[in-house]
Design a protein around this motif. Sequence first.
Motif, PDB file in Angstrom:
ATOM      1  N   GLY A 217      20.046 -57.244 -68.911  1.00 19.08           N
ATOM      2  CA  GLY A 217      20.087 -56.113 -67.976  1.00 19.08           C
ATOM      3  C   GLY A 217      21.527 -55.788 -67.655  1.00 19.08           C
ATOM      4  N   PHE A 218      22.010 -56.351 -66.553  1.00 19.20           N
ATOM      5  CA  PHE A 218      23.436 -56.266 -66.267  1.00 19.20           C
ATOM      6  C   PHE A 218      23.844 -57.473 -65.442  1.00 19.20           C
ATOM      7  CE2 PHE A 218      21.836 -54.438 -62.345  1.00 19.20           C
ATOM      8  CZ  PHE A 218      22.759 -54.851 -61.387  1.00 19.20           C
ATOM      9  N   SER A 219      25.106 -57.794 -65.481  1.00 23.40           N
ATOM     10  CA  SER A 219      25.652 -58.881 -64.672  1.00 23.40           C
ATOM     11  C   SER A 219      27.028 -58.462 -64.167  1.00 23.40           C
ATOM     12  CB  SER A 219      25.765 -60.177 -65.489  1.00 23.40           C
ATOM     13  OG  SER A 219      26.736 -60.028 -66.519  1.00 23.40           O
ATOM     14  N   ILE A 220      27.473 -59.089 -63.096  1.00 25.57           N
ATOM     15  CA  ILE A 220      28.778 -58.766 -62.521  1.00 25.57           C
ATOM     16  C   ILE A 220      29.604 -60.034 -62.430  1.00 25.57           C
ATOM     17  CG2 ILE A 220      29.989 -57.869 -60.496  1.00 25.57           C
ATOM     18  CD1 ILE A 220      27.567 -56.170 -59.874  1.00 25.57           C
ATOM     19  N   LYS A 221      30.820 -59.964 -62.922  1.00 23.06           N
ATOM     20  CA  LYS A 221      31.748 -61.089 -62.847  1.00 23.06           C
ATOM     21  C   LYS A 221      33.044 -60.637 -62.191  1.00 23.06           C
ATOM     22  CE  LYS A 221      30.247 -63.635 -67.003  1.00 23.06           C
ATOM     23  NZ  LYS A 221      29.733 -64.806 -66.269  1.00 23.06           N
ATOM     24  N   ALA A 222      33.585 -61.478 -61.320  1.00 19.35           N
ATOM     25  CA  ALA A 222      34.916 -61.245 -60.762  1.00 19.35           C
ATOM     26  C   ALA A 222      35.905 -62.002 -61.640  1.00 19.35           C
ATOM     27  CB  ALA A 222      34.989 -61.731 -59.318  1.00 19.35           C
ATOM     28  N   VAL A 223      36.678 -61.270 -62.422  1.00 17.41           N
ATOM     29  CA  VAL A 223      37.612 -61.880 -63.375  1.00 17.41           C
ATOM     30  C   VAL A 223      38.998 -61.896 -62.746  1.00 17.41           C
ATOM     31  CG1 VAL A 223      38.492 -61.839 -65.724  1.00 17.41           C
ATOM     32  CG2 VAL A 223      36.210 -60.930 -65.245  1.00 17.41           C
ATOM     33  N   PRO A 224      39.532 -63.080 -62.438  1.00 15.47           N
ATOM     34  CA  PRO A 224      40.814 -63.147 -61.727  1.00 15.47           C
ATOM     35  C   PRO A 224      42.022 -63.093 -62.662  1.00 15.47           C
ATOM     36  CG  PRO A 224      39.900 -65.354 -61.959  1.00 15.47           C
ATOM     37  CD  PRO A 224      38.935 -64.416 -62.639  1.00 15.47           C
ATOM     38  N   PHE A 225      42.995 -62.309 -62.265  1.00 18.63           N
ATOM     39  CA  PHE A 225      44.298 -62.295 -62.925  1.00 18.63           C
ATOM     40  C   PHE A 225      45.368 -62.464 -61.856  1.00 18.63           C
ATOM     41  CE2 PHE A 225      41.551 -60.184 -65.919  1.00 18.63           C
ATOM     42  CZ  PHE A 225      41.985 -60.655 -67.147  1.00 18.63           C
ATOM     43  N   GLN A 226      46.577 -62.737 -62.288  1.00 22.75           N
ATOM     44  CA  GLN A 226      47.647 -63.016 -61.333  1.00 22.75           C
ATOM     45  C   GLN A 226      47.909 -61.839 -60.402  1.00 22.75           C
ATOM     46  OE1 GLN A 226      51.239 -64.388 -63.161  1.00 22.75           O
ATOM     47  NE2 GLN A 226      52.280 -64.779 -61.223  1.00 22.75           N
TER      48      GLN A 226
END
Length: 206
Positions: A67-76
Amino acid sequence: MSECIQISFAVCRIGIYTCFRALCCKGPPPARPEYDLVCIGLTGSGKTSLLSKLCSESPDSVVSTTGFSIKAVPFQNAILNVKELGGADNIRKYWSRYYQGSQGVIFVLDSASSEDDLETARNELHSALQHPQLCTLPFLILANHQDKPAARSVQEVKKYFELEPLARGKRWILQPCSLDDMDALKDSFSQLINLLEEKDHEAVRM
């Protein structure tokens, strides 16, 4: 002599106070900006694996998105809240329902796929580039699976997808990638963040 000692003590007190403020009164660092992105591509293009690797998740826990998913992808310098949409035939027709609120687009394609799948990916990318809710947004196009023998080069992808005429005047980046080259993948996202920041600055000036 006593005057010199008093001055020395005064200097020491100032120095201690300055150090104390630097260590204890600095306050929290400024918050990193957050951007909401949508990630699309056909099933098997590698969307979930790439995002999971960027989040330092175990490859054993990767399951294809249905379906769909949400990820918080951290960068500097930023946090990317990525809404990944499943790429199956029966899901792609609903992609546009999830475009609202997006500030950028990640399109992942399997550069080693069959001709039929590559043609389907081409049509989906063209549709996304021209969609009213996405057409003004920065695009990061990832030619994934470059580690496979059948992988097409970036130049081949650019020519086949007709990116130069189609995306003229838009902000877009086409980059090769694979799970084996995380430095290149992170660099691709850094370039996307730069485009997002530029768009932010333009909005402020307006």
